[in-house]
Scaffold this motif. Structure first.
Motif, PDB file in Angstrom:
ATOM      1  N   LEU A 191      -7.004  -2.264  -1.797  1.00 35.37           N
ATOM      2  CA  LEU A 191      -7.037  -3.712  -1.567  1.00 35.37           C
ATOM      3  C   LEU A 191      -5.654  -4.300  -1.335  1.00 35.37           C
ATOM      4  O   LEU A 191      -5.525  -5.346  -0.700  1.00 35.37           O
ATOM      5  N   LEU A 192      -4.619  -3.650  -1.880  1.00 31.08           N
ATOM      6  CA  LEU A 192      -3.266  -4.203  -1.794  1.00 31.08           C
ATOM      7  C   LEU A 192      -2.771  -4.159  -0.345  1.00 31.08           C
ATOM      8  O   LEU A 192      -2.806  -3.124   0.298  1.00 31.08           O
ATOM      9  N   ARG A 193      -2.289  -5.309   0.110  1.00 29.66           N
ATOM     10  CA  ARG A 193      -1.781  -5.396   1.498  1.00 29.66           C
ATOM     11  C   ARG A 193      -0.842  -6.594   1.581  1.00 29.66           C
ATOM     12  O   ARG A 193      -0.905  -7.513   0.763  1.00 29.66           O
TER      13      ARG A 193
ATOM     14  N   GLY B 271       0.600 -10.046   2.090  1.00 33.66           N
ATOM     15  CA  GLY B 271      -0.018 -11.366   2.146  1.00 33.66           C
ATOM     16  C   GLY B 271      -1.211 -11.554   1.233  1.00 33.66           C
ATOM     17  O   GLY B 271      -1.693 -12.689   1.069  1.00 33.66           O
ATOM     18  N   LEU B 272      -1.730 -10.476   0.628  1.00 34.22           N
ATOM     19  CA  LEU B 272      -2.859 -10.621  -0.295  1.00 34.22           C
ATOM     20  C   LEU B 272      -2.438 -11.490  -1.470  1.00 34.22           C
ATOM     21  O   LEU B 272      -1.386 -11.281  -2.079  1.00 34.22           O
ATOM     22  N   ARG B 273      -3.254 -12.472  -1.820  1.00 32.73           N
ATOM     23  CA  ARG B 273      -2.976 -13.339  -2.965  1.00 32.73           C
ATOM     24  C   ARG B 273      -3.610 -12.707  -4.203  1.00 32.73           C
ATOM     25  O   ARG B 273      -4.827 -12.738  -4.371  1.00 32.73           O
ATOM     26  N   LEU B 274      -2.755 -12.138  -5.031  1.00 30.61           N
ATOM     27  CA  LEU B 274      -3.212 -11.413  -6.214  1.00 30.61           C
ATOM     28  C   LEU B 274      -2.837 -12.190  -7.467  1.00 30.61           C
ATOM     29  O   LEU B 274      -1.679 -12.585  -7.641  1.00 30.61           O
TER      30      LEU B 274
ATOM     31  N   ALA C  73       2.377  -4.295  -6.720  1.00 27.40           N
ATOM     32  CA  ALA C  73       1.784  -5.232  -5.766  1.00 27.40           C
ATOM     33  C   ALA C  73       2.855  -5.915  -4.923  1.00 27.40           C
ATOM     34  O   ALA C  73       2.676  -6.133  -3.716  1.00 27.40           O
TER      35      ALA C  73
ATOM     36  N   CYS D  65       2.249  -8.036  -1.532  1.00 26.23           N
ATOM     37  CA  CYS D  65       1.307  -9.057  -1.998  1.00 26.23           C
ATOM     38  C   CYS D  65       2.035 -10.294  -2.525  1.00 26.23           C
ATOM     39  O   CYS D  65       3.177 -10.218  -2.974  1.00 26.23           O
ATOM     40  N   GLU D  66       1.346 -11.417  -2.472  1.00 23.59           N
ATOM     41  CA  GLU D  66       1.807 -12.628  -3.149  1.00 23.59           C
ATOM     42  C   GLU D  66       1.214 -12.592  -4.557  1.00 23.59           C
ATOM     43  O   GLU D  66      -0.015 -12.612  -4.710  1.00 23.59           O
TER      44      GLU D  66
ATOM     45  N   ASP E 241      -7.210 -13.916  -3.741  1.00 26.83           N
ATOM     46  CA  ASP E 241      -8.075 -13.016  -3.000  1.00 26.83           C
ATOM     47  C   ASP E 241      -8.627 -11.932  -3.922  1.00 26.83           C
ATOM     48  O   ASP E 241      -9.765 -11.492  -3.761  1.00 26.83           O
ATOM     49  N   GLU E 242      -7.790 -11.492  -4.869  1.00 28.00           N
ATOM     50  CA  GLU E 242      -8.213 -10.496  -5.856  1.00 28.00           C
ATOM     51  C   GLU E 242      -7.596 -10.854  -7.201  1.00 28.00           C
ATOM     52  O   GLU E 242      -6.528 -11.479  -7.267  1.00 28.00           O
TER      53      GLU E 242
END
Length: 401
Positions: free
Chosen positions: A137-139, A141-144, A160, A165-166, A225-226
């Motif tokens: 899932l980590l990429r 721009g991903l909002r974690l 992350a 990730c953010e 997002d996650e």
């Protein structure tokens, strides 16, 4: 099960829990000369593996597996994976795949991560499968959003951010690692988050995990997002209900200084135990790699009748935000706290003294402090506080008188 041999388990040691503690116990039994049968029972489908790399190399894609380098078939250890313990009666371990008679039993079922109520959409990081799923899932721009600024939260945040990730970390306590460290020490780590581009929110709890957001107790929303929850773990001992094995209020298996439970022939090791520490003057429940390693070996020795009390200096490490954080011993309220250096320094340490004797040490990129401090704790050596607080003085040179 078939065969006459399955009707009697008196020559078999059953180790339930195939993590590091259980694996080391099986290995220790063979190394110690046990000639009888050994069964190692694990709930996961994988062969025993190491957990510390899950939040590091596995999350970062540097490794897909962390299998322990132990040749169980060569050792004559029957490895029973994908088999969950369901209960215990005298001489018999009950599992979802049938009963296993035993002569001696070692409970090493570890701990299970605490979930956040109402956060079914959130991820936990405990198993290899958890780590592989989260890695996917980590990429960029991903909002974690990470719930909990403990050791695991900091390590996942580190990975992350490296993945682009953010990251926002929410901690109900006043500073990182609440409970494990005094607030003033945890606060010294808060700047690490900002330095890594992580938004750290302390002093606020999570009210709910919603689709695409996390609702905080103060009414604010965090886009997400996650979500990953890292708020500690509890002993995985629910399956022992009604067995007669003594558990403490947290669910940990109560053992004596030889890792023996209150039931004859039943021992316990690893994250699921509470053991008496003469060194600390209290019962300890430790959920770290070094304890799993050492207590697994000690449980094997206990099964073999070796008369040696288990009371090591607890130790763990965490790699976070480009730093190596190491801790040895166990501090308590009332211990004198000494800073060796400043948190603004590139390296620093914190030493706790009890009646002049070191009880614990936290070292940030000061491996020599850790090595020497751990030895001083083990020996119970009194230190001169003024010299011990000077980071330019080696700890071994700060011995009193």
């Amino acid at each position: 099960m078939t065969g006459v041999a399955e009707l009697s388990g008196t020559d078999r040691v059953v180790v339930v829990g195939a993590g590091l503690a259980g694996a080391q116990c099986a290995l220790g039994l063979r190394r110690g000369g046990w000639q009888g049968r050994i069964a190692l029972v694990g709930e996961e489908p994988h062969a025993p593996y190491d957990r510390p790399p899950l939040s590091k190399d596995v999350l970062l894609g540097k490794s897909d597996a962390t299998t322990l380098d132990i040749d169980f078939p060569h050792l004559g250890v029957e490895l029973l994976t994908g088999r969950r313990a369901t209960g215990l009666t005298p001489g018999v371990l009950h599992t979802d795949a049938g009963d296993l008679p035993y002569g001696s039993l070692v409970i090493a079922t570890g701990a299970t991560p605490r979930a956040l109520p109402g956060a079914e959409r959130a991820h936990l990081l405990h198993t290899l499968d958890d780590a592989l799923a989260l890695r996917g899932l980590l990429r960029p721009g991903l909002r974690l959003v990470l719930v909990g600024a403990g050791w695991i939260g900091a390590e996942v945040a580190t990975a992350a951010r490296e993945a682009g990730c953010e990251v926002t970390v929410v901690e109900a306590g006043p500073a990182p690692v609440p409970g494990a460290l005094p607030g003033e020490v945890g606060a010294a780590m808060a700047g690490w988050y900002a330095g890594a581009g992580v938004d750290l929110r302390c002093g606020v709890g999570v009210a709910a995990v919603e689709p695409g957001a996390v609702l905080l107790a103060d009414g604010s929303h965090l886009p997400a997002d996650e979500v990953v929850v890292g708020i500690g773990a509890r002993p995985a001992t629910d399956w022992l209900a009604g067995s007669g094995v003594e558990l403490d209020a947290t669910g940990a298996v109560v053992v004596d200084e030889r890792l023996r439970t209150n039931l004859p022939g039943v021992f316990a090791a690893g994250d699921c135990v509470s053991y008496p520490s003469a060194r600390s003057g209290a019962r300890l429940a430790v959920q770290h790699w070094d304890h799993a390693l050492q207590s697994g070996e000690a449980a094997a020795a206990a099964v073999l009748g070796v008369d040696a009390p288990y009371d090591p200096v607890p130790y763990f490490w965490s790699e976070q935000f480009g730093r190596m954080v190491q801790y040895a011993g166990r501090h308590a309220e009332g211990d004198e706290l000494l800073w060796r250096g400043s948190p603004q320094d590139a390296t620093w340490a914190v030493l706790w003294l009890r009646d002049g004797v070191p009880s614990a040490l936290l070292a940030v990129d000061r491996p020599r402090d850790l090595t020497q401090g751990r030895r001083l704790i083990e020996r119970g050596t009194a230190l001169d506080p003024a010299r011990a607080a000077d980071p330019a003085v080696a700890l071994k040179s700060a011995v009193a008188g």
